[in-house]
Motif scaffolding. Structure first.
Motif: not given
Lengths: 355, 171
Positions: B52-53, B55, B78-79
């Motif tokens: 996800l990060p 994407a 998210l990172e």
């Protein structure tokens, strides 16, 4: 946040404490307890086992126990830090970067490799389709296995592993799990590829068939182990097929593969050795006698594919060399020597992992 | 003096009318771009299982403006803290951005509900949730477009005429 932790844990490299990459993934309470424990002399942790609704278990050579909030290790489960389902989920979120779907392959295999070669074993409920494990759900157990740097193991063994001056022999490494088979193979691959293994051996082209992504420690496309400058890695490919592919397409001098056994593997190994390639492989067995008792391995020994057998154990810590034997099973090197040097004693360590 | 006051009143009410109309229009645009963003996310997950990060960052680069900000914020969060879970970051970002993206509480609810499943299951399941959210967003989008078509003109005229009426009454 991540940077702050990096600084906080930077001193621990090589001192036998828990690596930052693992600490960052653990729940806050466990992390704090571990850091308190380390400051009180907790050393050489090999495994940190987190189970749902159970206390956190710590394993080291010769002892084990449950981690308490005060950073002590106790034998009484009731005093340990219990990790509820939510915390296990948090760890998984951290491991998968919040994307469980990206870990399909790792869940299927049952473990993943972290930067630095540390490994995390995963146990949950297997989803089976067509008789094969497709994935795992409801993860209940995680096992963080700390990789310890190992220096020059393969170099210490070099004099016993030469077929002729300048030519390494085909070697089969035998040991029970967690004795350092993979680490030894990795170390051999690195040294042979870099040309620093033995003075008479020139740098060689190395091909690694890494079915379980363990040798190169590939995770999400990144390789975490340095296998040397002349090494090609075929990642995630079934061994037998992969060995043939590498021999045909990459013209290697040395072929390295992990945990062989089974007819297809043996046929491929014979093919590779027959074409003049030196093969380095490993198998699960406590010794030569035990190996010849295993139906999957017997043809391997009888076929005299390998010219050297190295038997490892954990008698004096991981990677204790029990003996080096020649193709006929004659002992070449005495038992009970441990070539393992802990990092920090000299120079810069290379990472290796147990198993 | 009187003229200056009248001009102020007229400008203020016209501005208010145009602002209301602009919010209606922006809601449609936002819903459309988030909808498109979800399609891109679906592709990332389905074909390359991108975490996800990464994407989210990719989606934020290819997505059209108002919605891109949402994906970008989630990617950044998210990172920085992957262990907090994508759902929590997504929810926080939706609630924080709700106001400037002109989203109504119904729209936010659809997005928040989608966020609760984000990253928590295998690929197929993730795609199902994305499809569901996309469909619900499409419904919101149609409704918002209808509303905009009916009311944008109304708000603009109301702003000008209302201001004019106040001016006339005061004079």
């Amino acid at each position: 946040m991540a940077q702050r932790e990096d600084r906080q844990w930077s001193w621990e490299d090589g001192s036998g404490a828990v690596p930052g990459v693992i600490l960052r993934l653990l729940p806050e309470r466990v992390r704090t307890a571990l850091s308190v424990g380390v400051s009180r002399g907790l050393r050489d942790v090999e495994e940190i086992r987190v189970r749902r609704d159970q206390p956190v278990q710590i394993c080291a050579p010769g002892w084990e126990g449950f981690l308490t909030v005060q950073g002590r290790v106790t034998r009484r489960p009731a005093e340990g830090i219990v990790t509820p389902a939510a915390e296990v989920m948090h760890i998984l979120q951290g491991l998968s970067q919040s994307s469980l779907y990206a870990l399909e392959e790792e869940l299927r295999r049952g473990y993943l490799t972290l930067p630095g070669g540390h490994r995390v074993g995963i146990a949950g409920r297997a989803v089976v389709a067509g008789g094969r494990v497709q994935s795992q759900v409801d993860i209940t157990g995680l096992n963080f296995r700390v990789a310890r740097p190992v220096l020059g193991v393969s170099r210490a063994l070099a004099p016993w592993l030469l077929d002729a001056p300048g030519k390494p022999a085909s070697v089969l490494v035998l040991s029970p799990p967690q004795c350092g088979k993979t680490t030894l193979l990795r170390d051999l691959a690195h040294h042979l590829s870099a040309g620093i293994w033995h003075p008479t051996v020139p740098p060689l082209k190395v091909a690694v068939v890494d079915e379980r992504s363990e040798l190169a420690g590939t995770f999400q496309g990144r390789r975490h182990h340095d296998l040397g400058p002349r090494t090609d890695v075929l990642d995630g490919c079934p061994k037998a097929e992969g060995m043939m592919m590498m021999v045909r397409s990459m013209s290697p001098d040395v072929l390295v593969t992990d945990e062989v056994g089974g007819e297809a593997d043996i046929a491929a190994l014979m093919e590779a050795v027959g074409s003049g390639v030196t093969v380095l492989a490993s198998a699960h067995a406590a010794g030569l006698k035990e190996a010849s008792g295993r139906p999957a391995l017997r043809p391997l020994l009888e076929g005299r594919i390998f010219h050297r057998y190295v038997v490892l154990s954990r008698r004096q810590g991981p990677m204790t060399v029990e003996g080096v034997f020649d193709g006929a099973g004659r002992r070449l090197k005495s038992e009970g020597t441990s070539p393992v040097q802990r990092a920090g004693s000299d120079g810069r360590p290379r990472a290796g992992s147990p198993g | 003096m009187q003229w200056v006051g009248s001009a102020c009143v007229l400008t203020a009410s016209t501005g208010l009318g145009f602002y209301k109309a602009e919010r209606l229009r922006k809601r449609v645009e936002t819903l459309r771009s988030i909808h498109a963003g979800l399609q891109l996310l679906d592709t990332e997950i389905a074909f390359s299982a991108t975490p996800l990060p990464r994407a989210m960052a990719r989606v934020s680069r290819t997505c059209t403006p108002p919605g891109a900000a949402l994906f970008e914020e989630v990617a950044r969060a998210l990172e920085a803290r992957p262990d907090a879970g994508a759902g929590a970051h997504w929810e926080a970002a939706v609630l924080r951005r709700c106001q400037d993206l002109a989203l109504q509480s119904v729209d936010a609810e659809v997005l928040v509900q989608f966020g609760r499943t984000l990253g928590l299951s295998d690929r197929e399941d993730q795609r199902k949730h994305i499809r569901l959210a996309s469909e619900r967003l499409a419904v919101q989008e149609r409704q918002a477009a209808r509303e905009a078509a009916e009311r944008v003109r109304m708000w603009r005229s109301l702003g000008i005429l209302g201001g004019a009426a106040v001016v006339v009454l005061l004079m």
